[in-house]
Design a protein around this motif. Structure first.
Motif: not given
Length: 619
Positions: A180-192
């Protein structure tokens, strides 16, 4: 960015062996499978326990292709030792996921690819108590990062964790926190990313299973009646014997709960081979599992079993050689070693599974073949088929009675006596080269005989007479000819008017299946023969005869299977063109297509040059 492809992606995860990445990789693969997407996995791991690099490649294919993909779309760069090379393994336009807990060195920056950072080390230091688990939990971070980037729902991840660690809620929770930590960090940093999107297919893999060939073979052997297993550990065959140890206690007990089987880890391969020869002589369905170096050591016992005509089964999971070679890489380079195993004049039966269902089915049938023909039988896999996870239709059990062959009971011997005949252990009564046999415990006074590896006559008596010896060898060859009627026939796909054929076997099937589609799209139609056994049968000869050129795909340097074909039918040898792949990695479709197209180009060039020479000569 909007993804350009749906359910078509290759992800390669580069880590250090022994860091616990296997669990993370398997969770990721099973999550994609659980979404209903056709997928496959390849594990390229080192031969030492810890420290060297390992690569795990997952392919999702909307078209259902299972071969290793030609290119890597996404590289998870989590091994500093290989990072400088790993950044160039990914294709142009691909994506590199890396740990940005520390700045990326300049030498690891490459043009033409997208970089996505996730702070794996920093995250685990915050959420995982100081312990050796931190290294392992770091890998779970990239699972979460990839899940967000490519659309794997966290509920699916949770389901996989529950399936995997159902009785360990603490393990589920600790892994989930890191994912979940990896999921959330990439999401919060706006990566696509715009490479691909994984989209669930409702009921896409409904009813299918995930297993490896070694496990499927173990189950097939159990349902084939195997009751004696003698083995010595060697990669990549050990997991087959270990699966036997796992399933036999559950499936093979009498009414009182006592085991009706024996598993022996012998002191070496020589001992294990000798044990199964003895067990086969005693009437048990006996087997061993090994790889090339172990098979080399077993040769003397194999020759004994061949000459005294004792049924037993050898599961050979092939790896890279010669010598120790590449113990954890895949190959098909023991074909001739199996076919001609032992010294003197020997020819053996070899069967070739190509998927999980055929691993199960041919493992089961191999014991019937061994007893029917009273001889060693080899079940030939390779590491790719044996140790990698494959999705499959459920294993299907054909409920057929065991074929015990020409095995005489006391009543059978008495009946022979009433017909004016007698039991003669090595006498060819029926003209098919297969004699009748008895096993210890037969109470008839005429049932006993002495099984010897030295010269013997039709009555199993010691003999060095040249006539007896030649008759024995001729009968064994006659029995080998009879075997052609019993071995699994090839699976053939023929289309009228097509003059190009492809032959393959084992794990080469999937890349060849995809290669044929690519060749067809480029204008070259092909017919196909999937070889399933040696000795060769009439179907293979007819296939060669029907085509102008036949490409024989195999994973060794010297074209071992092609040599067997050419020895069998020398008049057709010129039609066979070898496609040889022997780098130790699972075969890619691109390499099959490349070699076939290269030969086609060279053949056209030769024709053109010949026509020009004729024209010049006529002028």
């Amino acid at each position: 960015m909007e993804a350009t492809a749906t359910n078509d992606i290759s992800i390669c995860i580069a880590t250090e062996n022994g860091t616990g990445s296997a669990s993370a990789n398997t969770i990721l693969f099973k999550a994609i499978f659980k979404m209903g997407i056709p997928c496959s996995s390849k594990n390229m791991f080192p031969s030492n326990i810890q420290g060297l690099p390992t690569w795990y490649q997952i392919r999702a294919s909307a078209d259902g292709y299972m071969a290793r993909k030609d290119v890597i779309d996404v590289m998870v760069m989590f091994n500093e030792a290989t990072a400088a090379k790993d950044i160039y393994r990914v294709r142009d336009g691909g994506l590199i996921l890396y740990d940005d807990s520390t700045p990326l060195p300049a030498n690891l920056k490459r043009d033409g690819v997208q970089y996505v950072g996730v702070s794996a080390n920093k995250l685990v230091q915050k959420i995982v108590p100081a312990s050796p688990l931190r290294t392992k939990q770091r890998n779970m971070v990239y699972v979460g990062a990839l899940a967000y980037l490519f659309g794997i729902d966290m509920e699916t991840i949770k389901d996989v964790l529950q399936d995997t660690f159902g009785k360990k809620p603490v393990v589920i929770e600790s892994n989930l926190i890191c994912i979940q930590a990896g999921f959330d960090q990439v999401k919060e940093n706006g990566h696509t990313q715009k490479i691909a999107r994984l989209v669930a297919i409702p009921n896409g893999n409904k009813g299918k299973i995930i297993t490896e060939g070694n496990t499927a073979c173990a189950l097939g052997a159990i349902y084939g009646g195997a009751s004696v297993v003698a083995w010595y550990p060697i990669t990549p065959s050990s997991s087959l014997a270990e699966a036997m140890e796992q399933y036999l206690p559950r499936l093979r007990k009498d009414k009182s709960g006592k085991p009706t089987y024996a598993i022996v880890q012998a002191e070496d391969e020589i001992a294990s081979a000798s044990m199964i020869v003895g067990a086969g002589w005693a009437g048990a369905r006996a087997m061993t599992a090994t790889s090339g170096p172990g098979l080399s050591l077993m040769n003397e016992s194999i020759g004994l079993a061949y000459f005294v005509e004792t049924p037993c089964v050898f599961f050979i999971i092939q790896r890279g050689g010669p010598s120790t070679g590449l113990p954890t890489r895949t190959q098909q380079a023991d074909i001739q070693l199996m076919y001609y195993a032992s010294h003197g004049d020997t020819r053996h039966i070899v069967v070739f599974p190509h998927d999980m269902r055929s691993c199960f089915d041919l493992a089961r049938r191999s014991f019937d073949l061994a007893e029917r023909l009273q001889t060693p039988v080899f079940v030939a896999l390779d590491l790719d088929l044996g140790m990698n996870l494959w999705s499959s239709e459920p294993l299907k059990l054909e409920r057929e009675p065991f074929d015990r062959g020409k095995r005489l009971s006391p009543d059978d011997i008495e009946q022979l006596k009433q017909q004016g005949k007698r039991f003669r252990r090595y006498f060819d009564l029926d003209g098919d080269g297969i004699p009748y046999r008895t096993v210890p415990g037969n109470s008839h006074p005429s049932a006993a005989y002495f099984a010897r590896g030295s010269g013997h006559d039709a009555d199993a008596r010691y003999s060095e007479d040249e006539k007896d010896y030649k008759e024995t060898l001729d009968r064994l060859r006659r029995k080998f000819e009879t075997a052609r009627k019993y071995v699994p026939k090839p699976i053939i796909e023929m289309n009228e008017g097509v003059k190009t054929g492809i032959i393959c076997f084992g794990s080469s099937f999937e890349p060849v299946r995809e290669a044929r589609d690519r060749l067809r799209a480029s204008g070259l139609k092909t017919n196909h023969l999937l070889l399933r056994a040696l000795p060769l049968t009439e179907e293979s000869r007819k296939f060669l005869t029907a085509h102008e050129v036949v490409y024989l795909v195999e994973q060794n340097r010297d074209g071992q299977m092609a040599s067997i074909f050419k020895e069998e039918w020398p008049e057709l040898a010129s039609k066979i063109v070898s496609v040889l792949i022997y780098d130790g990695l699972p075969v890619t479709t691109l390499e099959v297509v490349r070699q076939i197209k290269q030969h086609q180009t060279e053949a056209r060039k030769e024709v053109t040059e010949w026509q020009e020479r004729r024209l010049t000569a006529s002028i």
